[in-house]
Design a protein around this motif. Sequence first.
Motif, PDB file in Angstrom:
ATOM      1  N   LYS A  27       0.434   9.367  -0.229  1.00  0.00           N
ATOM      2  CA  LYS A  27       1.177   9.373  -1.209  1.00  0.00           C
ATOM      3  C   LYS A  27       0.535  10.237  -2.398  1.00  0.00           C
ATOM      4  CE  LYS A  27      -0.818   4.936  -2.719  1.00  0.00           C
ATOM      5  NZ  LYS A  27      -0.464   3.282  -3.077  1.00  0.00           N
ATOM      6  N   ASP A  28      -0.958  10.244  -2.478  1.00  0.00           N
ATOM      7  CA  ASP A  28      -1.309  11.398  -3.608  1.00  0.00           C
ATOM      8  C   ASP A  28      -0.831  12.650  -3.244  1.00  0.00           C
ATOM      9  OD1 ASP A  28      -2.392   8.947  -4.824  1.00  0.00           O
ATOM     10  OD2 ASP A  28      -4.240   9.019  -3.808  1.00  0.00           O
ATOM     11  N   GLY A  34       3.761   4.022  -1.205  1.00  0.00           N
ATOM     12  CA  GLY A  34       3.955   4.497  -2.334  1.00  0.00           C
ATOM     13  C   GLY A  34       5.491   4.546  -2.779  1.00  0.00           C
ATOM     14  N   GLN A  35       5.622   4.048  -3.902  1.00  0.00           N
ATOM     15  CA  GLN A  35       6.953   3.989  -4.612  1.00  0.00           C
ATOM     16  C   GLN A  35       7.039   4.715  -5.969  1.00  0.00           C
ATOM     17  OE1 GLN A  35       8.577  -0.246  -4.411  1.00  0.00           O
ATOM     18  NE2 GLN A  35       6.587  -0.757  -4.129  1.00  0.00           N
ATOM     19  N   CYS A  36       8.257   5.351  -5.927  1.00  0.00           N
ATOM     20  CA  CYS A  36       8.479   5.994  -7.077  1.00  0.00           C
ATOM     21  C   CYS A  36       9.884   6.516  -7.466  1.00  0.00           C
ATOM     22  CB  CYS A  36       7.700   7.505  -7.050  1.00  0.00           C
ATOM     23  SG  CYS A  36       8.271   8.665  -5.736  1.00  0.00           S
ATOM     24  N   HIS A  87       0.894  -1.037   0.030  1.00  0.00           N
ATOM     25  CA  HIS A  87      -0.002   0.071   0.079  1.00  0.00           C
ATOM     26  C   HIS A  87       1.020   1.160   0.124  1.00  0.00           C
ATOM     27  CE1 HIS A  87       0.991  -1.041   3.933  1.00  0.00           C
ATOM     28  NE2 HIS A  87       0.432   0.023   4.636  1.00  0.00           N
ATOM     29  N   VAL A 112       5.732   7.542 -10.951  1.00  0.00           N
ATOM     30  CA  VAL A 112       5.132   6.955  -9.901  1.00  0.00           C
ATOM     31  C   VAL A 112       4.760   5.362 -10.236  1.00  0.00           C
ATOM     32  CG1 VAL A 112       2.863   6.734  -8.581  1.00  0.00           C
ATOM     33  CG2 VAL A 112       3.778   9.023  -8.991  1.00  0.00           C
ATOM     34  N   ALA A 134       1.393   5.178   2.584  1.00  0.00           N
ATOM     35  CA  ALA A 134       0.153   4.984   1.748  1.00  0.00           C
ATOM     36  C   ALA A 134      -0.781   6.160   1.903  1.00  0.00           C
ATOM     37  CB  ALA A 134      -0.539   3.798   2.302  1.00  0.00           C
ATOM     38  N   ASP A 142       3.320   2.856  -8.377  1.00  0.00           N
ATOM     39  CA  ASP A 142       2.289   2.023  -7.662  1.00  0.00           C
ATOM     40  C   ASP A 142       1.476   1.275  -8.592  1.00  0.00           C
ATOM     41  OD1 ASP A 142       3.310   3.423  -5.427  1.00  0.00           O
ATOM     42  OD2 ASP A 142       1.983   4.781  -5.554  1.00  0.00           O
ATOM     43  N   TYR A 162       2.745  13.009  -4.016  1.00  0.00           N
ATOM     44  CA  TYR A 162       3.122  13.009  -5.255  1.00  0.00           C
ATOM     45  C   TYR A 162       2.786  14.402  -6.082  1.00  0.00           C
ATOM     46  CZ  TYR A 162       3.281   7.896  -4.981  1.00  0.00           C
ATOM     47  OH  TYR A 162       3.691   6.580  -4.921  1.00  0.00           O
TER      48      TYR A 162
END
Lengths: 123, 393
Positions: free
Chosen positions: B143-144, B70-72, B68, B162, B140, B164, B147
């Motif tokens: 994350k939005d 965030g990975q970027c 859940h 991003v 998680a 995800d 970003y």
Amino acid sequence: MSIYFTEDHEWIAVDGDIGTVGISPYAAGQLGDVVFVELPDVEAEFDKGDEAAVVESVKAASEVYAPVGGEVTEVNGKLEDAPETVNASADGDGWFYKMKIADTSELEGLMNAEAYKAYCDGL
Amino acid sequence: MAHIAAGLPFGDVRVTDLKRTKLFDKHVAAGAKMVPFAGYEMPVQYPLGVLNEHKHTREHCGLFDVSHMGQCFISADDGTFETVAKALEKIVPADVQSLEPGQQRYSQFLNAEGGILDDLMIARLGIEKAQRMLYLVVNAGCKDADYDHMAANLPEGVNLRVMDDSLSLIALQGPKAVDVLATFHPDVKDLVFMTGISLDLGDGIWARVTRAGYTGEDGYEISVKHEWVEALVDKLLAYDEVELIGLGARDSLRLEAGLCLYGHDIDTTVSPIEAGLFWSIPKHRRAGEGYIGAARVKSDLDDKSTKRLVGILPEGRAPAREHTEIQDMDGNTIGEITSGGFGPTVGGPVAMGYVARPFVKTGTDIQLIVRGKARPAKVVKLPFAPHNYYRGT
């Protein structure tokens, strides 16, 4: 001796006008590992539905409500050092307190074991 | 009996638009109790139970689904690491430019007032062609917004990608993690805490493995493509030492390790200095300029009147949960618990919370107001359970 259950998952085992109160195995299972129990004082008086004790698991703290009104006559001191007893034996050694029931007619609104099982199955 | 106080930061609310990780079916098949968490349906515990899951991780090895999060990636049009690092340093207080290939650091995004928007991991990729790129892991629930924050504040020519929709993330934590993972690839043994490497874990599973985690134990975080994560989890669960561990034990493990949980111990109302995270800000970045929120970092360091996050050890067995009032011995309110519960390794209640500056010293006697009763407690050093990180021989 008769055992009654509440919709909030307490049980009370009744012998004459003396009741022993605990939480159901279903409730103990939902709570998870019990790590602390706050018991009432002996001689404390409760009305039906009053907060009588608190049980804390690794997940949360929950109130235990008095299933019927009356006076606390004894508490299960074992739970202070071994709260996990509630998980091991919710309907046996894991009882919370004994009480002198003020009005046994308050038991009439509670569920018997069969009705309680059906109630839990519906949850 | 009724639920009166959440001990864990998970709601009971049923939401219909919850997202699921690629491991959802595996959690359900393993008997997990699923709860809403940060917009996802996540396992809070398995049949083993929170207490035993916690102990299993400390003694053996626990496997966590943290997909859940965030990975970027961040890269620059000019193809240099320097451009990427300088750009990120405008929005985090960490030293990014000095990251060696494969190295990872902990940091925070701050708002203009220096409040914490999120905390995150920043890694410089290790493989030769990717050393110019940064890899970030964020919370998680944030994350939005993270970003958006990056997109708004990274300059032209620096690009956020991003991941995800294509990457899962799992964590393997505990003293046996190294023995288990080394059977897939021996090179993971030589990684030291907060370094990572990309390698083949067998059966064609390429993964980015970082020696880090959120439990205080030795272990790894493993980023892997969605299509490989189930196979990797199956390979790990084939070992008797490995058990799936839910968010419940993740919370008690990180609390004993003295690690902050965003939205509880840290949020926009506190600065990294108040949160005790000054160790993550190198000296040359404490001068009050160079990144969003820098002025607050300097002023909080100069001003000795601010509050501080401290470890709190309640006496007796009663847990003190989040939002419990903290008083001095004269009954004056001096702060509030931000994380609290039962520490299975400690064998009793543990907590963290903010206290006014005069009370931060280890050993200070304080009182916690639990259900109306004042209960004695002490300010203690964090962590409650010693960190067992591998820092090399």
